[in-house]
Design a protein around this motif. Structure first.
Motif, PDB file in Angstrom:
ATOM      1  N   GLY A  31      51.421 -16.326  -6.988  1.00 10.31           N
ATOM      2  CA  GLY A  31      50.979 -17.178  -8.068  1.00 10.31           C
ATOM      3  C   GLY A  31      49.820 -18.069  -7.332  1.00 10.31           C
ATOM      4  N   VAL A  32      50.156 -19.522  -7.540  1.00 13.35           N
ATOM      5  CA  VAL A  32      49.330 -20.382  -6.983  1.00 13.35           C
ATOM      6  C   VAL A  32      49.865 -20.770  -5.533  1.00 13.35           C
ATOM      7  CG1 VAL A  32      48.170 -22.756  -7.146  1.00 13.35           C
ATOM      8  CG2 VAL A  32      48.399 -21.286  -8.979  1.00 13.35           C
ATOM      9  N   TYR A  87      54.893 -20.413  -3.385  1.00 15.00           N
ATOM     10  CA  TYR A  87      53.806 -20.256  -4.578  1.00 15.00           C
ATOM     11  C   TYR A  87      54.440 -20.807  -5.803  1.00 15.00           C
ATOM     12  CZ  TYR A  87      51.401 -16.762  -1.403  1.00 15.00           C
ATOM     13  OH  TYR A  87      50.849 -16.118  -0.606  1.00 15.00           O
ATOM     14  N   GLN A 139      53.957 -21.253 -10.239  1.00 13.92           N
ATOM     15  CA  GLN A 139      53.280 -20.711 -11.445  1.00 13.92           C
ATOM     16  C   GLN A 139      52.033 -21.064 -11.579  1.00 13.92           C
ATOM     17  OE1 GLN A 139      56.842 -21.882 -13.936  1.00 13.92           O
ATOM     18  NE2 GLN A 139      56.908 -19.783 -14.625  1.00 13.92           N
ATOM     19  N   GLU A 140      50.970 -20.179 -12.036  1.00 10.98           N
ATOM     20  CA  GLU A 140      49.534 -20.658 -12.434  1.00 10.98           C
ATOM     21  C   GLU A 140      49.366 -21.854 -13.308  1.00 10.98           C
ATOM     22  OE1 GLU A 140      47.339 -17.166 -13.288  1.00 10.98           O
ATOM     23  OE2 GLU A 140      47.569 -16.185 -11.412  1.00 10.98           O
ATOM     24  N   LYS A 141      50.372 -22.124 -14.324  1.00 10.07           N
ATOM     25  CA  LYS A 141      50.151 -23.291 -15.176  1.00 10.07           C
ATOM     26  C   LYS A 141      50.220 -24.504 -14.528  1.00 10.07           C
ATOM     27  CE  LYS A 141      55.173 -23.699 -16.473  1.00 10.07           C
ATOM     28  NZ  LYS A 141      56.064 -23.603 -17.738  1.00 10.07           N
ATOM     29  N   ASN A 182      48.240 -25.530 -12.062  1.00  3.55           N
ATOM     30  CA  ASN A 182      46.816 -25.738 -11.846  1.00  3.55           C
ATOM     31  C   ASN A 182      46.314 -26.435 -13.299  1.00  3.55           C
ATOM     32  OD1 ASN A 182      46.693 -25.215  -9.274  1.00  3.55           O
ATOM     33  ND2 ASN A 182      45.244 -23.575  -9.365  1.00  3.55           N
ATOM     34  N   GLU A 183      46.926 -26.024 -14.482  1.00  2.00           N
ATOM     35  CA  GLU A 183      46.452 -26.460 -15.552  1.00  2.00           C
ATOM     36  C   GLU A 183      47.107 -27.714 -15.646  1.00  2.00           C
ATOM     37  OE1 GLU A 183      47.798 -23.624 -18.548  1.00  2.00           O
ATOM     38  OE2 GLU A 183      46.691 -21.877 -17.577  1.00  2.00           O
ATOM     39  N   VAL A 240      43.233 -20.052  -3.604  1.00  2.00           N
ATOM     40  CA  VAL A 240      43.307 -21.024  -4.665  1.00  2.00           C
ATOM     41  C   VAL A 240      44.563 -21.803  -4.358  1.00  2.00           C
ATOM     42  CG1 VAL A 240      43.940 -21.021  -7.119  1.00  2.00           C
ATOM     43  CG2 VAL A 240      42.104 -19.720  -6.471  1.00  2.00           C
ATOM     44  N   ASN A 256      47.237 -25.488  -4.603  1.00  2.00           N
ATOM     45  CA  ASN A 256      47.288 -26.856  -5.040  1.00  2.00           C
ATOM     46  C   ASN A 256      48.464 -27.613  -3.945  1.00  2.00           C
ATOM     47  OD1 ASN A 256      47.661 -29.078  -6.814  1.00  2.00           O
ATOM     48  ND2 ASN A 256      46.974 -28.010  -8.530  1.00  2.00           N
TER      49      ASN A 256
END
Length: 439
Positions: free
Chosen positions: A272-273, A293, A295-297, A299-300, A332, A334
């Motif tokens: 994921g991120v 890592y 979940q990609e959410k 970043n949202e 990518v 965070n």
């Protein structure tokens, strides 16, 4: 009786510690933990002489290692992530001998038994299976004296520790002279045109303020609270003519931090991120041996703290406060709430120069003096924005960084020599003991 090979489980009781460190109540009995220093507890679990072995890796996620064993006598408490090896018959095995033996050969006997992809642990069952070479009790006592009186190795270790401290002091002296302009005194004399007029620090700072005001007007960056002027009383040391003092917030577009995935209802995942925490932020290096890592959410939910190449990261929570480095990777990623992100254009300020400031004793003192929770250690973003920093011209910043880099390369070479000396000293001691064990 000659040397014989024996199983620890046949001659020792191996018992796991029972005291949760966070729940320990300070008291009269030593509480043995993985750190070198003992804590304390109001009750004791053992009243014996024991060799203490950690049951978890000292370096954590995915990597097997044991930094140290402990030798403990009398009444003591023991943390839950350690075990006590208590000899059943001390006329057969001397506890001090066992401590020496296991300490010097832990990387061969104990570390290979550690298992786990994430949490690397050592089981008591495995420890019981460990085989050691057991000489006579008389020979064990001789080895104890040999280890105690090995003056050569002790002198080597003392000298090595002294060299390590001197090298640390040298690195900090280099950084301090850098941020006070002492390393580039000759450079300024040779390049007066690069520190005056359009190239001066004062002119650059004014240009930055003008550009920021325009970006705020256009809604491209967030408007922050006005920063207080720096008073004469706040200035910690003299800077060269042509330099100015400014607040870190004066030159930054963004100073922010991430958040905890748990707070946002986000899970850790295998892919994921990439999620950067304080353990990934070293002094002048990104540490990615243990990757996490989310979940990609995430970043949202937290777009403001998505990393961009060229961001400066500094730790603002816990024991690692002050470790600062450059994010120069294309991943990518965070960050969590323990990491502060500082972002500004390359033509504002040399990023490595700022990193040198924050990693210096001056920078670390800024951070320590501005903690709002001294019990745990915590820096607010406002405190980071208020940091006062010495500000030379951009060309001089580049010259300073180049000079520091050259000097630090020499320090690195010295550091490698010290590490080799340390390795040689350890090998010498192991060779002496190996000969003693086999003799």
């Amino acid at each position: 009786m000659s040397n014989q090979k024996v199983r620890l489980g046949d001659y020792c009781d191996i018992i796991k510690g029972a005291i949760g460190i966070q729940k320990a109540t300070p008291g009269e009995f030593p509480l043995v933990v993985t750190a070198e220093e003992r804590l304390s507890h109001n009750e004791f679990q053992f009243d014996n002489t024991a060799v203490i072995i950690p049951l978890v890796s000292s370096t954590g996620h995915g990597h097997a290692s044991i930094k140290r064993l402990h030798y403990q006598e009398g009444k003591f408490a023991l943390g839950t992530i350690l075990c006590a090896v208590i000899i059943k018959d001390t006329t057969i095995i001397n506890p001090r001998f066992l401590y020496i033996y296991l300490s010097y050969f832990k990387d061969h006997l104990l570390v290979p038994l550690m298992k786990g992809a994430a949490n690397v642990t050592l089981s008591i069952k495995k420890i019981k299976e460990v085989e050691i070479i057991l000489p006579t009790i008389e020979r064990q006592l001789e080895i104890i004296e040999l280890e105690k009186n090995n003056d050569l190795v002790e002198e080597l270790n003392t000298e090595i520790q002294t060299q390590k401290q001197l090298l640390t002091n040298l690195k900090q002296a280099i950084l301090q002279e850098a941020i006070q302009g002492k390393l580039t005194q000759d450079w300024r004399t040779r390049h007066p045109e690069l520190v005056e007029g359009q190239h001066s620090a004062e002119h650059l700072l004014q240009r930055i303020k003008t550009e920021k005001a325009q970006l705020i007007k256009e809604g491209k960056i967030k408007k922050e609270k006005p920063l207080p002027k720096i008073t004469k009383e706040e200035i910690p040391f003299e800077i060269p003519k042509g330099w100015v003092w400014c607040r870190l917030g004066d030159i930054s577009h963004t100073i922010t931090k991430g958040s905890s995935p748990k707070w946002q209802g986000v899970q850790y995942v295998d892919e994921g991120v990439l999620f950067i925490t304080s353990e990934n932020v070293g002094t002048n290096e990104i540490l990615l041996k243990r990757k996490k890592y989310v979940q990609e959410k995430f970043n949202e939910i937290e777009p403001r703290s998505i990393l961009e190449k060229g961001d400066i990261l500094t730790n603002i929570v816990g024991a690692s406060i002050g470790r600062t480095t450059l994010w120069n990777l294309d991943f990518v990623a965070n960050i969590n709430q323990a990491v502060c992100l500082i972002r500004f254009p390359d033509n504002y300020f040399n990023k490595q120069f700022l990193i040198n400031i924050l990693n210096s004793d001056f920078g670390l003192k800024l951070m320590m003096d501005n903690q709002f929770d001294t019990g745990r250690g915590n820096l607010s973003l406002g405190a980071v924005s208020n940091f006062k920093i010495p500000f030379p011209s951009l060309e001089e910043q580049k010259a300073i960084v180049k000079k520091v880099e050259t000097l630090m390369q020499k320090c690195t070479a010295l550091e490698e020599e010290i590490k080799q000396s340390e390795t040689n000293a350890q090998m010498l001691m192991q060779a002496v003991l190996k000969e003693a064990f086999e003799g």
